[in-house]
Scaffold this active site. Structure first.
Site, PDB file in Angstrom:
ATOM      1  CE  LYS A 150     -28.069  41.295   6.012  1.00  0.00           C
ATOM      2  NZ  LYS A 150     -29.404  41.879   6.118  1.00  0.00           N
TER       3      LYS A 150
ATOM      4  N   GLY B 250     -43.745  49.811  27.672  1.00  0.00           N
ATOM      5  CA  GLY B 250     -44.086  51.222  27.862  1.00  0.00           C
ATOM      6  C   GLY B 250     -45.466  51.501  27.304  1.00  0.00           C
TER       7      GLY B 250
ATOM      8  N   GLY C  62     -41.270  37.556  -2.541  1.00  0.00           N
ATOM      9  CA  GLY C  62     -39.943  37.683  -3.175  1.00  0.00           C
ATOM     10  C   GLY C  62     -39.236  38.979  -2.807  1.00  0.00           C
TER      11      GLY C  62
ATOM     12  CB  VAL D 106     -35.097  42.841   1.112  1.00  0.00           C
ATOM     13  CG1 VAL D 106     -33.675  42.818   1.627  1.00  0.00           C
ATOM     14  CG2 VAL D 106     -35.296  43.958   0.114  1.00  0.00           C
TER      15      VAL D 106
ATOM     16  CD  GLU E 283     -30.845  40.551   3.152  1.00  0.00           C
ATOM     17  OE1 GLU E 283     -30.507  41.631   2.680  1.00  0.00           O
ATOM     18  OE2 GLU E 283     -30.971  40.377   4.390  1.00  0.00           O
TER      19      GLU E 283
ATOM     20  N   GLY F  18     -43.614  41.039   4.170  1.00  0.00           N
ATOM     21  CA  GLY F  18     -43.490  42.419   4.633  1.00  0.00           C
ATOM     22  C   GLY F  18     -43.659  42.503   6.139  1.00  0.00           C
TER      23      GLY F  18
ATOM     24  CG  MET G 295     -40.658  49.262   7.395  1.00  0.00           C
ATOM     25  SD  MET G 295     -41.672  47.874   7.893  1.00  0.00           S
ATOM     26  CE  MET G 295     -43.143  48.691   8.465  1.00  0.00           C
TER      27      MET G 295
ATOM     28  CG  HIS H  98     -29.605  52.764   6.234  1.00  0.00           C
ATOM     29  ND1 HIS H  98     -29.767  51.413   6.123  1.00  0.00           N
ATOM     30  CD2 HIS H  98     -29.936  53.279   5.035  1.00  0.00           C
ATOM     31  CE1 HIS H  98     -30.172  51.131   4.904  1.00  0.00           C
ATOM     32  NE2 HIS H  98     -30.289  52.241   4.223  1.00  0.00           N
TER      33      HIS H  98
ATOM     34  CG  HIS I  31      -6.846  48.823 -12.581  1.00  0.00           C
ATOM     35  ND1 HIS I  31      -7.967  48.258 -13.139  1.00  0.00           N
ATOM     36  CD2 HIS I  31      -5.796  48.033 -12.940  1.00  0.00           C
ATOM     37  CE1 HIS I  31      -7.617  47.180 -13.820  1.00  0.00           C
ATOM     38  NE2 HIS I  31      -6.305  47.018 -13.718  1.00  0.00           N
TER      39      HIS I  31
HETATM   40  C1  LIG Z   1     -34.541  39.564   8.903  1.00  0.00           C
HETATM   41  C2  LIG Z   1     -34.390  41.060   8.815  1.00  0.00           C
HETATM   42  C3  LIG Z   1     -33.274  41.580   8.197  1.00  0.00           C
HETATM   43  C4  LIG Z   1     -33.114  42.960   8.098  1.00  0.00           C
HETATM   44  N1  LIG Z   1     -31.993  43.434   7.490  1.00  0.00           N
HETATM   45  C5  LIG Z   1     -31.817  44.766   7.376  1.00  0.00           C
HETATM   46  C6  LIG Z   1     -30.633  45.285   6.786  1.00  0.00           C
HETATM   47  O1  LIG Z   1     -29.750  44.542   6.368  1.00  0.00           O
HETATM   48  N2  LIG Z   1     -30.492  46.622   6.700  1.00  0.00           N
HETATM   49  C7  LIG Z   1     -31.460  47.488   7.164  1.00  0.00           C
HETATM   50  O2  LIG Z   1     -31.286  48.702   7.047  1.00  0.00           O
HETATM   51  N3  LIG Z   1     -32.576  47.015   7.751  1.00  0.00           N
HETATM   52  C8  LIG Z   1     -32.774  45.689   7.865  1.00  0.00           C
HETATM   53  N4  LIG Z   1     -33.907  45.221   8.501  1.00  0.00           N
HETATM   54  C9  LIG Z   1     -34.896  46.198   8.988  1.00  0.00           C
HETATM   55  C10 LIG Z   1     -34.461  46.804  10.336  1.00  0.00           C
HETATM   56  O3  LIG Z   1     -34.276  45.774  11.264  1.00  0.00           O
HETATM   57  C11 LIG Z   1     -35.502  47.783  10.818  1.00  0.00           C
HETATM   58  O4  LIG Z   1     -35.738  48.748   9.816  1.00  0.00           O
HETATM   59  C12 LIG Z   1     -35.036  48.520  12.078  1.00  0.00           C
HETATM   60  O5  LIG Z   1     -34.775  47.608  13.108  1.00  0.00           O
HETATM   61  C13 LIG Z   1     -36.093  49.519  12.517  1.00  0.00           C
HETATM   62  O6  LIG Z   1     -35.686  50.138  13.686  1.00  0.00           O
HETATM   63  P1  LIG Z   1     -36.745  50.725  14.731  1.00  0.00           P
HETATM   64  O7  LIG Z   1     -35.919  51.331  15.822  1.00  0.00           O
HETATM   65  O8  LIG Z   1     -37.730  51.557  14.040  1.00  0.00           O
HETATM   66  O9  LIG Z   1     -37.544  49.473  15.285  1.00  0.00           O
HETATM   67  P2  LIG Z   1     -37.085  48.113  15.953  1.00  0.00           P
HETATM   68  O10 LIG Z   1     -35.689  47.787  15.644  1.00  0.00           O
HETATM   69  O11 LIG Z   1     -38.125  47.112  15.617  1.00  0.00           O
HETATM   70  O12 LIG Z   1     -37.123  48.424  17.507  1.00  0.00           O
HETATM   71  C14 LIG Z   1     -38.300  48.643  18.206  1.00  0.00           C
HETATM   72  C15 LIG Z   1     -38.077  48.234  19.636  1.00  0.00           C
HETATM   73  O13 LIG Z   1     -39.149  48.713  20.423  1.00  0.00           O
HETATM   74  C16 LIG Z   1     -39.516  47.720  21.356  1.00  0.00           C
HETATM   75  N5  LIG Z   1     -40.922  47.991  21.744  1.00  0.00           N
HETATM   76  C17 LIG Z   1     -42.021  47.953  20.954  1.00  0.00           C
HETATM   77  N6  LIG Z   1     -43.116  48.348  21.620  1.00  0.00           N
HETATM   78  C18 LIG Z   1     -42.689  48.648  22.877  1.00  0.00           C
HETATM   79  C19 LIG Z   1     -43.351  49.124  24.033  1.00  0.00           C
HETATM   80  N7  LIG Z   1     -44.653  49.410  24.047  1.00  0.00           N
HETATM   81  N8  LIG Z   1     -42.596  49.314  25.161  1.00  0.00           N
HETATM   82  C20 LIG Z   1     -41.268  49.054  25.153  1.00  0.00           C
HETATM   83  N9  LIG Z   1     -40.599  48.600  24.089  1.00  0.00           N
HETATM   84  C21 LIG Z   1     -41.306  48.413  22.959  1.00  0.00           C
HETATM   85  C22 LIG Z   1     -39.328  46.428  20.623  1.00  0.00           C
HETATM   86  O14 LIG Z   1     -39.179  45.361  21.534  1.00  0.00           O
HETATM   87  C23 LIG Z   1     -38.063  46.715  19.825  1.00  0.00           C
HETATM   88  O15 LIG Z   1     -36.913  46.347  20.536  1.00  0.00           O
HETATM   89  C24 LIG Z   1     -34.097  43.849   8.624  1.00  0.00           C
HETATM   90  C25 LIG Z   1     -35.209  43.320   9.271  1.00  0.00           C
HETATM   91  C26 LIG Z   1     -35.370  41.945   9.364  1.00  0.00           C
HETATM   92  C27 LIG Z   1     -36.569  41.401  10.068  1.00  0.00           C
END
Ligand SMILES: Cc1cc2nc3c(=O)[nH]c(=O)nc-3n(C[C@H](O)[C@H](O)[C@H](O)COP(=O)(O)OP(=O)(O)OC[C@H]3O[C@@H](n4cnc5c(N)ncnc54)[C@H](O)[C@@H]3O)c2cc1C
Length: 441
Positions: A25, A89, A156, A158, A162, A246, A293, A296, A419
């Site tokens: 963003k 972990g 194609g 998101v 972007e 993906g 994925m 929020h 408005h």
């Molecule tokens: C380019 C891009 C743009 C995006 N834009 C948006 C958006 O605008 N809006 C939106 O809603 N979503 C967006 N997303 C998706 C969003 O980033 C993810 O849905 C979100 O981060 C998922 O959160 P999470 O906590 O499940 O996982 P993650 O954010 O991936 O966090 C997982 C964490 O766990 C850590 N980890 C993994 N395995 C281990 C382990 N064994 N031990 C210790 N640590 C570990 C990783 O290092 C990571 O920091 C975007 C993603 C990308 C790639």
């Protein structure tokens, strides 16, 4: 509850803050300023000389935004007295996790309940070698050192649209190769069609219904070969290929087997409706489990599991988790798509309002796009809202509230909307859905 957090990287905030939502963003905002300065300022009566892009500064600002957000998380961990451990972990048993630090030292901690939130990583195709120089993922696309001359995007969805917009606005030629017959295909099909029109104006070329069969790094150039439905092969040459097909759930190194936690065939952690795994004290949330994925969605699930563990009875309405594409125009959706309603054989009516007819959109010269409301044919209950246009990422919140309270299209059409605002387009689309009563078309 006494809480510990284990993160393998040195910064907190996961994908979203470090290489996802926030940095993308930040670059979308910067590139949009440049694009407006180059293309619309003159019409607004603002003359500029020597307009240029300083990509190094643009990336540095993005890094600074990331840093501020990441530090904010660090502060919140301290404020809430959460113990933070940096290291990989991995489960030892269902209550014990071993943390292996960068210097290879290790320690073990135990917990009554454990939440897996290990997220996702970019997917690729078996024959594509991600060299991270010319053949890249979103992570590298957020820190390029030059503006590509021709960026070829595989996928194609998101993220591709972007990041393609970022470099398209900065002057890159962008070609999108997509296997399906539409871009952002999981959203209501009207959205993909409208977005495609807007991105074509930005200079995007689309190769829909094309299956990529080869990607080859030839030094300073990359060649992508794709096959169309007739079996004919096309060849595209560019300087960067962004693979955005993906993301896959990430459990590498987690050693889930040691705790007896089951994964699905797709590599997700298997959970029930309470986000509990097959091991009762272990839960999983976010990208590593089923569902959209989205940050929020992951956030709602985090709060949900904390409340389940605390003995409360929380609920998540997955239908009402909005989806947003931060292109310009922005795309935002909530509820059922028209295609889903057709599949369910549900009787529905449609109300549409184009931004072309919005006074606010004309004032800001953002007339591309439309708001589409789908309502039940008999009860008038809003079943889905799909918007493409200016600031729809923020506007969709009104539709979420409306649908959470099970509003009818008429309910919204009887509420005053300031408005001139873009939000009037939602009211007008609701009027259109109730016996075609829109006032301004
Ligand atoms: C380019 C891009 C743009 C995006 N834009 C948006 C958006 O605008 N809006 C939106 O809603 N979503 C967006 N997303 C998706 C969003 O980033 C993810 O849905 C979100 O981060 C998922 O959160 P999470 O906590 O499940 O996982 P993650 O954010 O991936 O966090 C997982 C964490 O766990 C850590 N980890 C993994 N395995 C281990 C382990 N064994 N031990 C210790 N640590 C570990 C990783 O290092 C990571 O920091 C975007 C993603 C990308 C790639």
């Amino acid at each position: 509850m006494k809480t510990a957090l284990i993160e393998k990287y040195s910064t907190l905030g996961g994908t979203c803050l470090n290489v996802g939502c926030i940095p993308s963003k930040a670059l979308l905002d910067s590139s949009e300023h440049y694009h407006n300065a180059a293309h619309t300022f003159k019409t607004h009566g603002i003359d500029l000389e020597n307009l240029g892009v300083n990509l190094t500064q643009m990336i540095a600002r993005k890094d600074d935004v990331v840093k501020q957000n990441v530090e904010g998380i660090q502060f919140l961990m301290k404020k809430n007295k959460i113990d933070v451990f940096h290291g990989l972990g991995s489960f030892v048993d269902k209550n014990t996790v071993k943390i292996t630090k960068e210097d290879a030292s290790a320690e073990e901690i135990t917990g009554k309940n454990i939440i897996i939130a290990t997220g996702s990583k970019p997917s690729t195709l078996p024959f594509i070698k991600l060299d991270k120089q010319r053949v890249i993922t979103s992570t590298e696309a957020l820190k390029l050192k030059e503006i590509p001359k021709h960026m070829i995007i595989i996928g194609g969805g998101v993220i591709g649209m972007e990041l393609g917009s970022v470099y398209g606005r900065l002057g890159a030629k962008v070609s999108v190769v997509e296997y399906l017959d539409a871009i952002i295909p999981s959203m209501d099909r009207t959205m993909g069609k409208e977005l495609q029109k807007s991105l074509k104006k930005l200079g995007f070329d689309f190769y829909l219904k094309h299956k990529v069969v080869a990607v080859e790094n030839q030094g300073d150039e990359v060649e992508v070969k794709a096959e169309n439905a007739k079996g004919e092969t096309i060849s595209l040459k560019g300087d960067y290929v962004l693979v955005s097909i993906g993301r896959r759930p990430y459990t590498d190194g987690l050693n889930a087997e040691a705790a007896g936690v089951k994964l699905t065939d797709r590599g997700q952690v298997e959970v029930d409706e309470h986000l509990r795994t097959n091991v009762p004290n272990i839960f999983a949330i976010g990208d590593v489990v089923k569902g959209a994925m989205l940050a929020h969605k992951a956030e709602e699930e985090g709060a949900f599991v904390a409340e389940v563990i605390a003995g409360q009875k929380p609920h998540i309405n997955y239908l009402l988790i909005p989806g947003v594409v931060y292109t310009w125009p922005e795309v935002a959706s909530v509820g059922y798509t028209e295609e889903q309603l057709k599949e369910q054989k549900r009787k529905y009516k449609t109300g549409k309002f184009p931004f072309m007819a919005s006074g606010r959109a004309r004032a800001s010269m953002d007339t591309d796009g439309v708001v589409k409301v789908l309502a039940d044919a008999e009860t008038d209950e809003i079943l889905g809202v799909h918007m493409i246009g200016p600031r729809t990422a923020d506007m969709i919140a009104e539709a979420v509230v409306a649908m959470e309270y099970r509003a009818s299209a008429e309910d919204i059409s009887r509420m005053s909307h300031a408005h001139p605002t873009y939000t009037e387009a939602f009211k007008e689309a609701c009027l259109a859905a109730t016996d075609n009563r829109a006032l301004h078309i």
